[in-house]
Scaffold this active site. Structure first.
Site, PDB file in Angstrom:
ATOM      1  N   GLU A 157      40.161  -3.362   5.893  1.00 37.74           N
ATOM      2  CA  GLU A 157      41.343  -4.217   6.021  1.00 37.74           C
ATOM      3  C   GLU A 157      42.479  -3.919   5.059  1.00 37.74           C
ATOM      4  O   GLU A 157      43.252  -4.825   4.730  1.00 37.74           O
ATOM      5  CB  GLU A 157      40.895  -5.670   5.826  1.00 37.74           C
ATOM      6  CG  GLU A 157      40.477  -6.061   4.384  1.00 37.74           C
ATOM      7  CD  GLU A 157      38.984  -6.004   4.108  1.00 37.74           C
ATOM      8  OE1 GLU A 157      38.284  -5.255   4.820  1.00 37.74           O
ATOM      9  OE2 GLU A 157      38.534  -6.680   3.175  1.00 37.74           O
ATOM     10  N   GLU A 213      39.399  -7.564  10.953  1.00 37.97           N
ATOM     11  CA  GLU A 213      40.245  -6.923   9.930  1.00 37.97           C
ATOM     12  C   GLU A 213      41.606  -7.608   9.859  1.00 37.97           C
ATOM     13  O   GLU A 213      42.152  -7.788   8.773  1.00 37.97           O
ATOM     14  CB  GLU A 213      40.416  -5.422  10.219  1.00 37.97           C
ATOM     15  CG  GLU A 213      39.118  -4.630  10.374  1.00 37.97           C
ATOM     16  CD  GLU A 213      38.084  -4.870   9.294  1.00 37.97           C
ATOM     17  OE1 GLU A 213      38.454  -5.164   8.155  1.00 37.97           O
ATOM     18  OE2 GLU A 213      36.869  -4.785   9.608  1.00 37.97           O
TER      19      GLU A 213
HETATM   20  N1  B3K Z   1      35.696  -4.936   3.855  1.00 43.98           N
HETATM   21  C1  B3K Z   1      35.203  -3.823   4.600  1.00 43.98           C
HETATM   22  C2  B3K Z   1      33.866  -3.348   4.167  1.00 43.98           C
HETATM   23  C3  B3K Z   1      33.870  -2.440   3.001  1.00 43.98           C
HETATM   24  C4  B3K Z   1      32.497  -1.888   2.756  1.00 43.98           C
HETATM   25  C5  B3K Z   1      32.438  -1.080   1.537  1.00 43.98           C
HETATM   26  N2  B3K Z   1      31.129  -0.464   1.356  1.00 43.98           N
HETATM   27  C6  B3K Z   1      35.188  -4.098   6.062  1.00 43.98           C
HETATM   28  C7  B3K Z   1      35.100  -5.503   6.462  1.00 43.98           C
HETATM   29  O1  B3K Z   1      34.198  -6.237   6.151  1.00 43.98           O
HETATM   30  O2  B3K Z   1      36.010  -5.957   7.104  1.00 43.98           O
HETATM   31 ZN    ZN Z   2      35.222  -8.044   6.467  1.00 42.73          ZN
END
Ligand code: B3K
Ligand code: ZN
Length: 881
Positions: A275, A309
């Site tokens: 995101e 996202e």
């Molecule tokens: N925030 C990211 C995930 C990141 C993972 C890092 N190992 C995607 C999500 O949850 O939207």
């Molecule tokens: Zn997320």
């Protein structure tokens, strides 16, 4: 002590320490702005980072900046070369700094060598980044922690012909040509953000543009970048983005804040999507779709991930996490929001069932295994290991319980207060709950235990009906078993949404005008009494899965059939079917163990027959009623897991259902097998789902007929769902046409990796004893690429995760095979390795022989001289569990 035990101890002593939530301290320094300049080259990219830094305290303390795999070129303080620093293992310590200063750091990095896909790397011909959780430190030395919020500006320089698009966060402010065929683009992101939300992409793409006018009338440019030649697969993702933007305005009153929203699809990506502010980077799996290449499930998955996202822009980006232990603050909440989005746009019950299946098939196992942790973990070795089903899915269940306790209106008031209070800040889960509590006036102090306690609670339910005074009494006892991480458990605040059915199947009024009621279970044991209940009712418990618990009530078959037919909540109807199936699964496993006959009573078959012939049930729900507890999910029903007996008993039951309802499955198949233009809308998706489910049941019984249907379906179909549905029946039923239809698919699609992933996953789930030899041969397949995480998940992951019986082959070949792959991956992409290892560490309740075989493999990993911390954390926890 065995030899393997002593190895664990020795390795634990010399290896990385855990970080603890209780050790959180605010940083001694803050950074208000960072101006980045990237001069992009394959193996020698130069990064210049100029930050405005301030010391918070009066005392002069050294500044520690994280850094990994960086080559330091120079450091300047207030424009002057600076040498009072030490490079240490995980970063740099800079001494004797003034209270406020400009820090310039120049580093060099090697994106091509970066196979871990964290930091700046190359996906095919494009440069891209992944910084969450701790990837920014692979780009430059920085205070890479989520509570350091700075305004970023980014100048990207690269060869113009190879990289016409140079993208970063925020708004584009400048661009121009440079010498040697190079050019630059500059970006400014006006919103302060933590480094994990930074992104950069450089490449040559096809671009789909559109726009969205927000409810306050701002025109936002939308741009979707994909590999050249893929423009015909971008429509659905763009439509999903616009739906997400609109839904968040309508349901949560949250509006987009920049002038542009960009999404880039890349082929090499460790997870689903990311995101980054204004510049999402996506695994191409969650962007690219057309009727020929994507299934209905792909369409739905894309909509959900695009939504997820996008929703992070508020829940994650504008309001972020103080530290990584608070990850569920943004993830649990954003999963809840994306689940609600999918439910509002599609079928609420079908979405709920899918989410609950994930909880029961996978999250419950995680919560009972060596990696058990609360949704807000207390200690972490490798942060990437905590992007878990617990933090995400159980985290969402916890938000959902608050929603159930508060109701939509108060929940939304809580959200508004949360946003008002904390916009632009890095906060904690406690802050979120406080906003919910303050806005609603509902006491959530006991409820907060869900954040700190791990494990799945068991709820035992008994009841008593007193006909003389027409009262119905229902008693709940809750108990959470000790978990690997936490021995002592406390009672939780568990919302129980309940409905009572009278002897005619009608729901009894429990509150004025309402037939359901949410009971708050807050003690170890609690009894509720209902008055004026005229006959002994059938209780529908945990409607909509109102809490992430395992519950037990001694339902008779007849009671379960009543719920299946009459419950007002479709989820409860489905759940009663699952309970009935599980009841006989447990019985048949015991029968096998006692060398007795297997059986399935007529009442069972009749119950499911009425589901199949029902004209008013949503076909998608009917298909889900026949998606019985998987072998993974079934393990949760037993204290000692007998892999072979579960497989045999479950297979017997499915065969029995397929045989006894064969004609009805044929009718169902023919009834829904319409030829029409492909539309991924909920009605058509539901029909295809039921039709293809029926086809798989037919393939169990009448191979010849199924063979005919499969060939005809492939011949006639105009979409991937039906193509794959046919292939799945051929594969799972080991039909005569299997080899030829698989080959034809391969010949048609071998150049499209994403589509071949479906084929690899089918190969990996083949119910045949030679599946492993097959998989090994497929490593040399023209479409396979060991360095691509999607391919690995499709072949290796699908086998270990879904082909439970063969993976757990008592000869240990499945365990050895997975370990071989993990050893290869360990140095290359530890994050992906650490995801694939899951089925190898959840072994505690297996038989002794299998436990021993698994331990041998885990010790092979432990003996590696360079075992990555990602795997180290899991292997050591598994071995000491
Ligand atoms: N925030 C990211 C995930 C990141 C993972 C890092 N190992 C995607 C999500 O949850 O939207
Ligand atoms: Zn997320």
């Amino acid at each position: 002590m065995s030899q393997s035990d002593s190895l664990v101890e020795e390795v634990i002593e010399r290896n990385p320490q855990e970080k603890h939530l209780s050790d959180y301290r605010p940083s001694d320094y803050t950074i208000s702005t960072i101006d980045l300049e990237f001069d992009l080259f394959d193996s020698q990219t130069k990064v210049k980072a100029v930050s405005q830094v301030k010391r918070v305290n009066t005392e002069v303390t050294p500044l520690f900046l994280f850094g990994e795999s960086l080559t330091l070129i120079s450091i300047l303080v207030d424009g002057v070369a600076y040498s009072d620093y030490q490079l240490v293992e995980d970063g740099i310590v800079i001494n004797q700094l003034p209270a406020s200063f400009t820090l310039e750091i120049n580093t060099e990095i090697d994106p091509v060598a970066n196979q871990a896909f964290e930091g700046l790397y190359k996906s095919g011909d494009a440069f891209c980044t992944q910084c969450e959780a701790e990837g920014f430190r692979r780009i430059t030395y920085y205070l890479d922690r989520p509570d350091i919020l700075a305004k970023f500006s980014t100048k990207v320089i690269a060869d113009k012909a190879l990289y016409p698009y140079l993208l970063s966060n925020g708004n584009q402010v400048d661009q121009g040509d440079l010498e040697n065929g190079r050019h630059f683009v500059s970006w400014v992101d006006p919103f302060p953000k933590p480094a994990y939300l930074f992104a950069l992409v450089a490449g040559d793409f096809d671009c789909l543009e559109d726009n969205f006018v927000t409810k306050s009338g701002r025109d936002v440019k939308l741009a979707l970048f994909v590999d050249k030649g893929n423009l015909d697969k971008t429509q659905h993702a763009m439509v999903s983005l616009k739906k997400s933007m609109q839904w968040d305005e309508q349901r949560f009153n949250l509006e987009y804040d920049l002038d542009i929203y960009m999404i880039v699809a890349v082929d090499f990506f460790n997870m689903g999507a990311m995101e980054n502010k204004g510049l999402n980077v996506f695994n191409s799996k969650f962007v690219l779709a057309n009727s020929q290449s994507a299934t209905d499930q792909d369409y739905l998955g894309i909509e959900a991930v695009i939504g997820h996202e996008y929703f992070h822009n508020w829940t994650g980006n504008r309001i972020t996490c103080r530290d990584w232990f608070q990850l569920s603050l943004k993830e649990g909440l954003t999963v809840f929001r994306d689940q609600e989005f999918s439910s509002d746009l599609g079928s609420r019950s079908v979405n709920r069932i899918a989410n609950v299946m994930t909880m029961r098939d996978h999250q419950f196992a995680e919560d009972a295994g060596p990696m058990s942790h609360p949704i807000r973990p207390e200690s972490v070795m490798e942060m990437n290991n905590f992007y878990t089903l617990t933090v995400y899915e159980k985290g969402s269940e916890v938000i959902r319980m608050m929603h159930t306790l508060l109701g939509e209106e108060k929940f939304q008031q809580g959200m508004q207060l949360y946003v008002q209070r904390f916009d632009g800040q890095a906060v904690t889960c406690d802050d979120f709950v406080a906003a919910m509590q303050d806005a609603s006036g509902i006491d959530l102090s006991l409820f907060k235990r869900w954040y700190s306690q791990s494990g799945t609670p068991h709820v035992y339910v008994t009841d008593h009906y007193n006909s003389s005074n027409q009262t119905y009494q229902i008693t709940f006892k809750q108990k959470t078993l000790p978990t690997a991480d936490q021995k002592k458990k406390l009672p939780l605040h568990i919302p129980v949404d309940i409905e009572l059915l009278d002897s005619n199947g009608n729901a009894i009024e429990l509150l004025p005008g309402k037939t359901n009621r949410v009971l708050s279970l807050t003690h170890t044991e609690q009894t509720f009494v209902f008055k004026n209940v005229l006959t002994k009712p059938v209780p529908c418990l945990f409607r909509g899965f109102s809490a992430p618990v395992k519950y037990q009530y001694a339902y008779s078959d007849e009671q379960l059939l009543d719920i299946m037919s009459f419950a007002s909540d479709e989820f409860s109807r489905w759940d009663a079917g699952q309970t009935l199936f599980n009841k006989y699964l447990v019985k048949n496993v015991k029968a096998l163990q006692n060398v007795e006959m297997l059986s399935l009573p007529e009442i069972f078959i009749d119950g499911f027959k009425s589901v199949l012939v029902s004209e008013d049930l949503d076909p998608s729900l009917v298909a889900d009623m026949f998606a019985f507890t998987s072998e993974n999910g079934a393990r949760e029903l037993f204290d000692v897991v007998d892999i072979d007996a579960i497989h045999t008993a479950r297979d017997f039951m499915l065969q029995e259902i397929a045989t006894q309802l064969h004609e009805l499955f044929v009718d169902t198949y023919l009834h829904h097998n319409e030829l029409k233009a492909y539309q991924p809308d909920i009605e058509d998706i539901a029909k295809r789902k039921l039709k293809n489910s029926a086809l798989a049941f037919i393939a169990r019984v009448d191979k010849k007929l199924a063979n005919e249907y499969v060939l005809a379906q492939i011949d006639a179909c105009n979409n991937m769902t039906d193509y794959l549905g046919a292939l799945n029946a051929a594969n799972s039923g080991l039909l005569d046409c299997r080899a030829s239809v698989m080959q034809a698919f391969d010949d048609k699609w071998f150049e499209t990796g994403l589509v071949m992933d479906k084929w690899f996953a089918l190969q990996a789930s083949m119910p045949s004893d030679n599946v492993l030899q097959n998989i090994e041969a497929l490593f040399n397949h023209r479409s396979f690429d060991f360095s691509n995480p999607n391919r690995l998940r499709s072949l290796v992951g699908a086998f270990a995760q879904n082909n439970t019986y063969r993976f757990h082959n008592i000869d240990g070949s499945g365990y050895a095979f997975l370990t071989d792959q993990l050893i290869k991956l360990n140095s290359q992409n530890p994050q992906v390795a650490s995801r694939l290892i899951t089925p190898l560490i959840q072994f505690k309740r297996l038989d002794e022989k299998r436990v021993e075989l698994i331990k041998v493999q885990l010790n092979r990993l432990l003996a590696l001289p360079n075992l990555a911390v990602d795997l180290y954390e899991k292997v050591t926890k598994a071995l000491v569990q």
